[in-house]
Design a protein around this motif. Structure first.
Motif, PDB file in Angstrom:
ATOM      1  N   ARG A  49      -3.634   6.108   7.265  1.00  0.00           N
ATOM      2  CA  ARG A  49      -5.081   6.114   7.472  1.00  0.00           C
ATOM      3  C   ARG A  49      -5.518   4.886   8.256  1.00  0.00           C
ATOM      4  N   LEU A  83       0.832  -1.187   0.000  1.00  0.00           N
ATOM      5  CA  LEU A  83       0.000   0.000   0.000  1.00  0.00           C
ATOM      6  C   LEU A  83       0.875   1.249   0.000  1.00  0.00           C
ATOM      7  N   SER A  84       0.256   2.379  -0.223  1.00  0.00           N
ATOM      8  CA  SER A  84       0.983   3.641  -0.131  1.00  0.00           C
ATOM      9  C   SER A  84       1.147   4.034   1.341  1.00  0.00           C
ATOM     10  N   ARG A  98       0.485   6.852   2.635  1.00  0.00           N
ATOM     11  CA  ARG A  98      -0.710   7.603   3.037  1.00  0.00           C
ATOM     12  C   ARG A  98      -1.817   6.658   3.479  1.00  0.00           C
ATOM     13  N   GLN A  99      -1.993   5.541   2.744  1.00  0.00           N
ATOM     14  CA  GLN A  99      -3.035   4.569   3.092  1.00  0.00           C
ATOM     15  C   GLN A  99      -2.711   3.885   4.420  1.00  0.00           C
TER      16      GLN A  99
END
Length: 440
Positions: A38, A31-32, A34-35
């Motif tokens: 989150r 995943l990134s 940023r993800q």
């Protein structure tokens, strides 16, 4: 939670505890960053439940109703549709039942219900596939296949032709067995619906090619010996069509694959339409061909058509027929297959000079005709009067007696000693003694 969700929770927990960096967690989960941030925030606030998708366990809005699924399964079990493959069943549902469903969900419904498609899947062998011809009408593949089309254990032969450039069916005709008439009728459909193709690709069946063609030697060819065309070959020559014999079934693979498709689909189509005999089937096939081509035909590389339009003075009935040469006798009559016929024109006897060679034309379409020079005449049966034979007196039987100089006269006293038990060498030795004694 699913295994994937559990793995995510483990990684995010390690991230929260400080055992992993955000970059390492992102690489591990694919995943990134940023993800990952989150997910980290969500797990801190709501716990592991944050990783579970909100639609989990909820039936999708666009899902098929249980009643529709049961209806599809019941139709698949019915006598009408039970033999259809999955793709054909999808088309039949739309055409006859008004049920529009994509292939993938239909496949899932049927496989989950325990159905297997009757379409056999063979392991694909890697091989060089010949490119399609560029233009429609450049090459027509023609063949026939025996099959149980009506489900009554009776085998019938379906004759067919397919355009190499487009995969378009250009003719289908059903008969009791593979025959010349079946191929003539397929050719008739091609000529009437499209025109004259450039070439036809066939196997080496004796309908297309004489079995003597492979036996003629080079010396015989140089000496001028030729092998006569078959009736089909002769008709193609008259039409200006090149007849090409294939060296193997794989060489005309397009028509061979067509048979796999039709053997899967046509019996179901016949059953739905209530067709149980050849005559009804041939009428049905005329309307089935356009529907099939709409689903399976492709666009050619070159949009220019290679078919030659039929001339108005070309009578295909007089070409697609059986032809033989006969001689007109002094009474203007010719014989064929033990029967006698007389050419007629406008209801009157046609004059053809005695001893003239004529071409007899035979076809189920028109019966018997005769061609002399460029004129074609109808014929009527002619019954010749029987000759009355005058009885001849019986001859007295005469006994043959050999002349005095016959070799039997010499040494005849030795012949009674001959028996079937004696060997050939003994007989030859005895004959030599007789002839030698005679010469002495």
């Amino acid at each position: 939670m699913s295994q994937k969700q559990l793995n995510r929770y483990t990684v995010i927990s390690q991230l929260i505890e400080g055992n992993l960096t955000t970059r390492d967690a992102a690489e591990s989960l694919g995943l990134s960053e940023r993800q990952v941030k989150r997910l980290k925030k969500g797990v801190r606030e709501k716990g592991p439940a944050f990783l579970i998708h909100k639609n989990t366990g909820r039936k999708p809005v666009h899902a098929f109703s249980d009643d529709l699924v049961e209806e599809i399964i019941a139709l698949r079990k019915s006598e009408t549709y039970k033999d259809s493959n999955f793709l054909h069943f999808q088309e039949l549902l739309k055409e006859h039942e008004g049920i529009k469903i994509s292939y993938k969900p239909l496949y899932n419904i049927l496989t989950n219900a325990g159905f297997n498609s009757p379409k056999k899947r063979r392991k694909i062998k890697a091989h060089h596939r010949r490119k399609r011809k560029a233009q429609e009408g450049l090459l027509i593949q023609i063949d026939a296949t025996p099959f149980n089309w009506f489900g009554d254990k009776q085998i019938y032969a379906l004759h067919g032709a397919i355009d190499d450039a487009t995969g378009k069916i250009v003719g289908l005709y059903l008969t009791k067995n593979e025959c010349l008439q079946g191929y003539f009728e397929v050719t008739r459909q091609i000529l009437l619906n499209y025109g004259i193709p450039t070439s036809i690709y066939s196997d080496k069946h004796t309908i297309f090619r004489s079995p003597k063609a492979d036996k003629i030697s080079l010396e015989e060819q140089l000496a001028g010996k030729v092998i006569n065309d078959t009736q089909f070959g002769r008709a193609m020559n008259e039409l200006g069509i090149t007849l090409i014999p294939a060296q193997s079934p794989q060489a005309k693979g397009r028509v061979e694959r067509l048979w796999d498709t039709l053997q899967s689909r046509l019996p179901v189509e016949f059953k739905i339409a209530g067709i149980t005999n050849i005559h009804e089937a041939n009428q049905f096939l005329l309307s089935y061909i356009p529907k099939f081509n709409e689903n399976f035909a492709v666009e050619p590389a070159n949009s220019k058509v290679a078919y030659t339009p039929l001339r108005e003075d070309l009578f295909i009935d007089n070409i697609l027929c059986f032809k033989q040469i006969r001689t007109i006798d002094n009474g203007g009559v010719f014989s064929f297959k033990g029967r006698h016929f007389q050419p007629v024109s406008n209801g009157h006897t046609a004059y053809i000079p005695p001893k003239s060679l004529v071409e007899v034309l035979i076809s189920p379409v028109f019966g018997v005709r005769v061609k002399y020079k460029k004129a074609v005449y109808e014929v009527v049966p002619f019954i010749k009067p029987k000759k009355t034979k005058t009885p001849t007196p019986a001859k007295e039987k005469s006994t043959y007696r050999p002349p005095a100089h016959h070799y039997y006269k010499y040494g005849h006293e030795l012949w009674p000693k001959l028996s079937f038990a004696e060997s050939n060498s003994e007989i030859l030795q005895m004959l030599e003694e007789i002839f030698l004694k005679k010469d002495a």
